[in-house]
Write an enzyme that holds these catalytic residues in place. Structure first.
Site, PDB file in Angstrom:
ATOM      1  N   ARG A 283      16.239   3.819  -4.134  1.00 18.64           N
ATOM      2  CA  ARG A 283      16.561   4.998  -4.930  1.00 18.64           C
ATOM      3  C   ARG A 283      16.174   6.211  -4.105  1.00 18.64           C
ATOM      4  O   ARG A 283      15.004   6.539  -3.991  1.00 18.64           O
ATOM      5  CB  ARG A 283      15.739   4.933  -6.228  1.00 18.64           C
ATOM      6  CG  ARG A 283      16.182   5.877  -7.310  1.00 18.64           C
ATOM      7  CD  ARG A 283      15.123   5.931  -8.399  1.00 18.64           C
ATOM      8  NE  ARG A 283      13.989   6.708  -7.953  1.00 18.64           N
ATOM      9  CZ  ARG A 283      12.722   6.461  -8.253  1.00 18.64           C
ATOM     10  NH1 ARG A 283      12.388   5.450  -8.988  1.00 18.64           N
ATOM     11  NH2 ARG A 283      11.760   7.235  -7.786  1.00 18.64           N
TER      12      ARG A 283
ATOM     13  N   HIS B 100      13.468   9.262  -9.952  1.00 26.55           N
ATOM     14  CA  HIS B 100      13.849   8.316 -11.015  1.00 26.55           C
ATOM     15  C   HIS B 100      14.828   8.994 -11.974  1.00 26.55           C
ATOM     16  O   HIS B 100      15.886   8.475 -12.290  1.00 26.55           O
ATOM     17  CB  HIS B 100      12.610   7.842 -11.761  1.00 26.55           C
ATOM     18  CG  HIS B 100      12.930   7.085 -13.010  1.00 26.55           C
ATOM     19  ND1 HIS B 100      13.479   5.825 -12.982  1.00 26.55           N
ATOM     20  CD2 HIS B 100      12.828   7.423 -14.319  1.00 26.55           C
ATOM     21  CE1 HIS B 100      13.688   5.411 -14.227  1.00 26.55           C
ATOM     22  NE2 HIS B 100      13.307   6.363 -15.057  1.00 26.55           N
TER      23      HIS B 100
ATOM     24  N   TYR C 184       4.147   9.375  -5.641  1.00 26.48           N
ATOM     25  CA  TYR C 184       3.895   7.946  -5.450  1.00 26.48           C
ATOM     26  C   TYR C 184       4.555   7.328  -4.218  1.00 26.48           C
ATOM     27  O   TYR C 184       4.463   6.137  -4.009  1.00 26.48           O
ATOM     28  CB  TYR C 184       4.285   7.173  -6.715  1.00 26.48           C
ATOM     29  CG  TYR C 184       5.710   7.417  -7.196  1.00 26.48           C
ATOM     30  CD1 TYR C 184       6.778   6.747  -6.611  1.00 26.48           C
ATOM     31  CD2 TYR C 184       5.983   8.322  -8.224  1.00 26.48           C
ATOM     32  CE1 TYR C 184       8.071   6.966  -7.044  1.00 26.48           C
ATOM     33  CE2 TYR C 184       7.270   8.549  -8.662  1.00 26.48           C
ATOM     34  CZ  TYR C 184       8.316   7.871  -8.068  1.00 26.48           C
ATOM     35  OH  TYR C 184       9.597   8.099  -8.492  1.00 26.48           O
TER      36      TYR C 184
END
Ligand SMILES: Cc1ncc(C[n+]2csc(CCOP(=O)(O)OP(=O)(O)O)c2C)c(N)n1
Lengths: 382, 324
Positions: A262, A266, A275
């Protein structure tokens, strides 16, 4: 970064745009078909970036970008045809475009003007699912229906159908997904479980969900699993086509793990810098699903700069149409949603609707705004 | 006294609970490294480590079921459900297991588990992110259900819930996360399961909780300008209900309106209205009214402002009650 050894996934087109052989899978389509995939991927990406921009301008409540996952989506959906049926998650925008969903209409879900607007039967595409993993069971049930309708295992391949269901790596932890694997295996249901392993479930890396490569989980349920380079549209198409054919022949489910990334957040609410590292994202950028196809087609002489320029122009037209169309989406009224809450609503609900309409009608002249000093007094009371 | 948002107050309450008792554990999706999608657990994994602030696999039934196991082993799990609409995969574990171990073990097994659920609408979200499922849990014997409406309660109620030996469903009004208030971190907090009179008044009682408390206080102040003296009661605890506070108020005012975002049918308003007609029958000067969400699934965000009770709808009900 956890990059798989090359022999651990099926790849037919390298990140440098070179076609390579695989002992089991082969892409038999023409360069024209590949150019078609390139076009779909480019248009999907442009749509996606426009939707992201619209969210940034406050025109959408939320957008889940598919950036980086175009090959996984375009390759797999190009292995379907009617009477196959497709069950998406919520990020399968390229899949939806391929099946004919109007991109402007789709934005209604994310602008908050609609629930899920498309005609699922006409598109062969079920509603987007926002509850993680739930659709895998629905897909399995639908596949059991195809089976009972005699649309599986017929001698003439064109008479057969199968189901493909999309879900993420995180979803594999849900009970529903594991139950879907069990049901599909028990009934030899014609369903392909297409997992886009994009390495993250929001902030959680795949290592938290699984200690073994996901595709290997299938063997524990009693059906085959294949891992494919999810950024290689040719390999994805070939692997998915083979799994769909197997399902249509009546040989049961397959788990396809499309190993991808990705590239974006998100959703537009997410901040991936919390993260994951820039280095990691950069490394994946070098494996971009679009550029390798372009490189290949140019070197094969199947397309040229003029072709790319025309595609560019088509993308820009799409972006304009999406931007303008989004702003022009019809604003719904609450009463419409009373109409399709339930068939034969009954008195209580109809009464509520009528009370609502009566109440709204009383607002022909705007209600007074809250006096300005109210805010402080509210603050005091709280 | 420090001023903080509800989000920060909840974070501070969780932090203090983790400091106070090494058996307190947090678990949930994205709560560790990311600090939760609403950042309610921000920096807690950094400061207390991944054994105490646990990023869970993406499975709500698993989160609840393992929390139950940890509680059986003497831990005090505080789990986060990322959004209201995603608690249902855990529903079986909550309703059939968590709520009943005490009952099934003849009172031997206690379940000190807190289930935190950001709930309610008004944030422009897509579906499943704006729900108000409190009645499902308040309907379940064996559970306690509480909800905070402001930073002070966020700070204290969280610590009290964690210290309680009961399974507690803790609803957090997500659209109020960023509203600020002064929090006295030294004061003696009021009991967890007690309702609070937020604003006194003599003419009518607005009974509400969570995100609607602010709406009701606004309505009470606006109604004051029209000469109606409205009392606002923040229930805080939905199960058990502090009916003593509610009854005292309605006995005084003679008029009551229950306000919540959740659907009307069989919601908290139904229970409270039933109890009021039983307990204050001779004091009531008007029927108990309800201002609630409609009996439809939460609609798309462009019409949510028509769906949600707001100042005008509450004032409209106030007028109807006063005119009765
Ligand atoms: C049952 C449920 N729990 C939690 C969520 C909140 N949520 C939305 S997306 C997501 C992560 C999904 O990860 P993955 O399955 O890997 O799919 P991806 O978004 O990466 O495509 C979570 C936890 C949800 N939508 N449904």
């Amino acid at each position: 970064m956890s990059e798989p050894a090359v022999d651990d996934f099926v790849q037919l087109l390298t990140p440098d745009g070179e076609r390579v052989q695989h002992p089991e899978f082969d892409f038999a389509g023409s360069d024209d078909e590949i150019a078609g995939y390139l076009r779909e991927m480019v248009l999907a990406r442009r749509f996606d970036s426009e939707a992201t921009a619209l969210q940034r301008k406050g025109e959408l409540g939320l957008w889940p970008p598919a950036l980086g996952q175009e090959a996984a989506q375009v390759g797999s959906v190009n292995a379907t045809r009617l009477p196959d049926h497709v069950f998406p998650s919520y990020r399968e925008h390229a899949v939806a475009l391929h099946l004919g969903v109007d991109p402007v209409e789709m934005l209604g879900t994310f602008r908050g003007t609609a629930m899920v607007p498309w005609d699922t039967a006409a598109m062969g595409l079920h509603l987007y699912s926002f509850v993680i993993g739930t659709q895998t069971l629905h897909a399995t049930g639908y596949a059991m229906g195809l089976q009972r309708d005699g649309l599986v295992g017929n001698p003439e391949p064109a008479d057969n159908g199968a189901v493909i269901v999309y879900f993420g790596d995180g979803a594999t932890s849900q009970g529903d997904v594991n139950e879907a694997f069990i049901f599909a295996a028990s009934y030899t249901a014609p369903v392909v479980f297409f997992c886009q392993n994009n390495q993250y479930a929001i902030s959680e890396p795949i290592a938290l969900q699984s200690k073994i490569p996901l595709y290997r989980r299938a063997s524990g349920f009693g059906f085959p699993g294949v891992r494919v380079d999810g950024n290689d549209v040719l390999a994805v198409q070939a692997v998915t086509a083979s799994a769909m054919q197997r399902a249509r022949r009546g040989e049961g489910p397959t788990l396809v793990e499309a190993y991808t990334y990705r590239m974006g957040a998100h959703t537009t609410s997410d901040d991936p810098t919390k993260y994951r590292s820039r280095d990691e994202t950069d490394a994946w950028r070098a494996r971009d699903p679009i550029s390798r196809v372009q490189t290949y087609l140019l070197s094969a002489g199947a397309i040229d700069q003029a072709w790319l320029d025309a595609l560019d122009a088509e993308s820009e037209e799409l972006a304009v149409r999406v931007r303008e169309g989004c702003l022009a989406l019809r604003e719904p009224k609450l009463e419409e949603f009373f109409e399709h809450t339930v068939i034969d609503p009954g008195e209580v609900l109809l009464e509520q609707r009528d009370e609502y309409l009566e109440y709204e009608a009383g607002f022909a002249d705007e209600g007074e705004p809250v006096p300005s000093e109210t805010h402080e007094r509210v603050q005091e009371a709280l | 006294m420090p001023t903080m948002t509800l989000a920060k107050a909840l974070n501070a309450g969780l932090r203090r609970a983790l400091e106070a008792d090494p058996k307190v554990l947090l678990a949930g999706e994205d709560i560790g490294k990311l600090g939760g999608v609403f950042r309610i657990t921000e920096h807690l994994q950094r400061d207390f480590g991944p054994d105490r602030v646990i990023d869970s696999p993406l499975a709500e039934s698993g989160i609840l079921g393992t929390a139950i196991g940890l509680a059986l082993r003497g831990y005090r799990p505080v789990v986060e459900i990322q959004f209201d609409g995603f608690v249902y995969p855990a529903y079986d574990q909550i309703v059939s297991q968590l709520s009943r171990f005490y009952f099934r073990s003849h009172g031997r097994l206690k379940m000190p588990v807190v289930v935190r659920i950001p709930y309610g609408g008004g944030i422009g979200a897509i579906e499943h992110h704006s729900e108000s499922p409190e009645a499902y849990f308040a309907h379940t014997p064996g559970l306690k259900v509480v909800t905070c409406s402001n930073p002070v309660d966020g700070y204290w109620m969280m610590q009290q819930a964690i210290a309680s030996n009961n399974p507690i469903i803790f609803f957090e009004p997500k659209r109020r996360y960023h509203e600020k208030g002064e929090v006295d971190t030294e004061a003696e907090p009021m009991p967890l399961f007690q309702a609070r009179v937020v604003k006194p008044g003599d003419d009518l009682t607005l009974i509400t909780y969570g995100p609607m408390v602010r709406t009701c206080v606004e309505a009470a102040i606006a109604a004051g300008e029209e000469g109606h003296d409205i009392e606002v009661v923040d229930l805080r605890s939905l199960s058990p209900l502090d009916m003593a506070t509610v009854t005292e108020s309605v006995t005084k005012t003679g008029r009551a309106i229950v306000v919540h975002e959740a659907a009307m049918t069989l919601g908290m308003g139904a229970e409270i209205a039933a109890r009021l007609q039983q307990d204050c029958f001779y004091s009531l000067q008007a029927p108990v009214l309800r201002v609630t969400g409609y009996d439809i699934p939460y609609p798309p965000s462009r019409v949510e402002s028509s769906f949600l009770p707001d100042l005008d709808r509450v004032l409209d009900a106030v007028d109807r009650s006063m005119a009765f």
